[in-house]
Design a protein around this motif. Sequence first.
Motif, mmCIF file in Angstrom:
data_model
loop_
_atom_site.group_PDB
_atom_site.id
_atom_site.type_symbol
_atom_site.label_atom_id
_atom_site.label_comp_id
_atom_site.label_asym_id
_atom_site.label_seq_id
_atom_site.Cartn_x
_atom_site.Cartn_y
_atom_site.Cartn_z
ATOM 1 N N GLN A 12 0.796 -1.226 0.000
ATOM 2 C CA GLN A 12 0.000 0.000 0.000
ATOM 3 C C GLN A 12 0.829 1.277 0.000
ATOM 4 O O GLN A 12 0.294 2.352 -0.263
ATOM 5 C CB GLN A 12 -0.917 0.009 1.220
ATOM 6 N N LEU A 13 2.113 1.176 0.321
ATOM 7 C CA LEU A 13 2.948 2.361 0.445
ATOM 8 C C LEU A 13 3.924 2.462 -0.716
ATOM 9 O O LEU A 13 4.207 1.479 -1.389
ATOM 10 C CB LEU A 13 3.717 2.332 1.767
ATOM 11 N N GLY A 14 4.443 3.633 -0.918
ATOM 12 C CA GLY A 14 5.392 3.876 -1.991
ATOM 13 C C GLY A 14 6.746 3.257 -1.714
ATOM 14 O O GLY A 14 7.050 2.846 -0.587
ATOM 15 N N PRO A 15 7.602 3.218 -2.739
ATOM 16 C CA PRO A 15 8.920 2.596 -2.590
ATOM 17 C C PRO A 15 9.845 3.351 -1.636
ATOM 18 O O PRO A 15 10.823 2.784 -1.169
ATOM 19 C CB PRO A 15 9.468 2.604 -4.016
ATOM 20 N N GLN A 16 9.550 4.599 -1.335
ATOM 21 C CA GLN A 16 10.386 5.383 -0.428
ATOM 22 C C GLN A 16 10.086 5.110 1.040
ATOM 23 O O GLN A 16 10.827 5.544 1.917
ATOM 24 C CB GLN A 16 10.217 6.882 -0.708
ATOM 25 N N ALA A 17 9.004 4.406 1.326
ATOM 26 C CA ALA A 17 8.614 4.139 2.715
ATOM 27 C C ALA A 17 9.609 3.210 3.394
ATOM 28 O O ALA A 17 10.124 2.285 2.785
ATOM 29 C CB ALA A 17 7.217 3.525 2.764
ATOM 30 N N GLU A 27 8.019 11.845 2.207
ATOM 31 C CA GLU A 27 7.287 13.096 1.980
ATOM 32 C C GLU A 27 6.229 12.981 0.893
ATOM 33 O O GLU A 27 5.386 13.858 0.745
ATOM 34 C CB GLU A 27 8.263 14.215 1.625
ATOM 35 N N ASP A 28 6.249 11.925 0.115
ATOM 36 C CA ASP A 28 5.288 11.766 -0.971
ATOM 37 C C ASP A 28 4.000 11.061 -0.564
ATOM 38 O O ASP A 28 3.094 10.915 -1.368
ATOM 39 C CB ASP A 28 5.938 11.013 -2.140
ATOM 40 N N PRO A 55 4.713 16.572 8.568
ATOM 41 C CA PRO A 55 5.309 17.818 8.093
ATOM 42 C C PRO A 55 4.869 18.048 6.648
ATOM 43 O O PRO A 55 5.393 17.416 5.733
ATOM 44 C CB PRO A 55 6.815 17.544 8.166
ATOM 45 N N PRO A 56 3.864 18.879 6.407
ATOM 46 C CA PRO A 56 3.328 19.019 5.060
ATOM 47 C C PRO A 56 4.362 19.521 4.061
ATOM 48 O O PRO A 56 5.145 20.410 4.347
ATOM 49 C CB PRO A 56 2.195 20.031 5.212
ATOM 50 N N LYS A 57 4.352 18.902 2.921
ATOM 51 C CA LYS A 57 5.212 19.282 1.809
ATOM 52 C C LYS A 57 4.553 20.466 1.099
ATOM 53 O O LYS A 57 3.326 20.521 0.973
ATOM 54 C CB LYS A 57 5.334 18.083 0.864
ATOM 55 N N ALA A 58 5.354 21.402 0.632
ATOM 56 C CA ALA A 58 4.808 22.556 -0.088
ATOM 57 C C ALA A 58 3.934 22.078 -1.239
ATOM 58 O O ALA A 58 4.328 21.203 -2.014
ATOM 59 C CB ALA A 58 5.939 23.431 -0.604
#
Length: 91
Positions: A12-17, A27-28, A55-58
């Motif tokens: 369910q999560l992206g490869p950066q997790a 952050e994505d 921490p919200p990404k711009a």
Amino acid sequence: MSAASVETLRSQLGPQASLSDLIDLSEDAGPAQVRAALETAGQDRGIERLLGIYPPKAGADGGATEQALAALGGRVGRPQLAWRLGGAHGA
């Protein structure tokens, strides 16, 4: 975290997790990934407490992620605390 929880989140999560020692969604991650991570962790008997730091990404839709955090309420079966960095709003 149990192997079953890791396997559930990997799908369910992206490869950066990162899923070792703590869950770092990167952050994505969007609201769906935040919800999946907290719901899965909340059902894992090896996890006693949940701390969500956002921490919200711009340019990200911070409101939708905050709503996903708040919507969990007490449903995860563990003590939980969520906080949005960079603003005065806790979820």
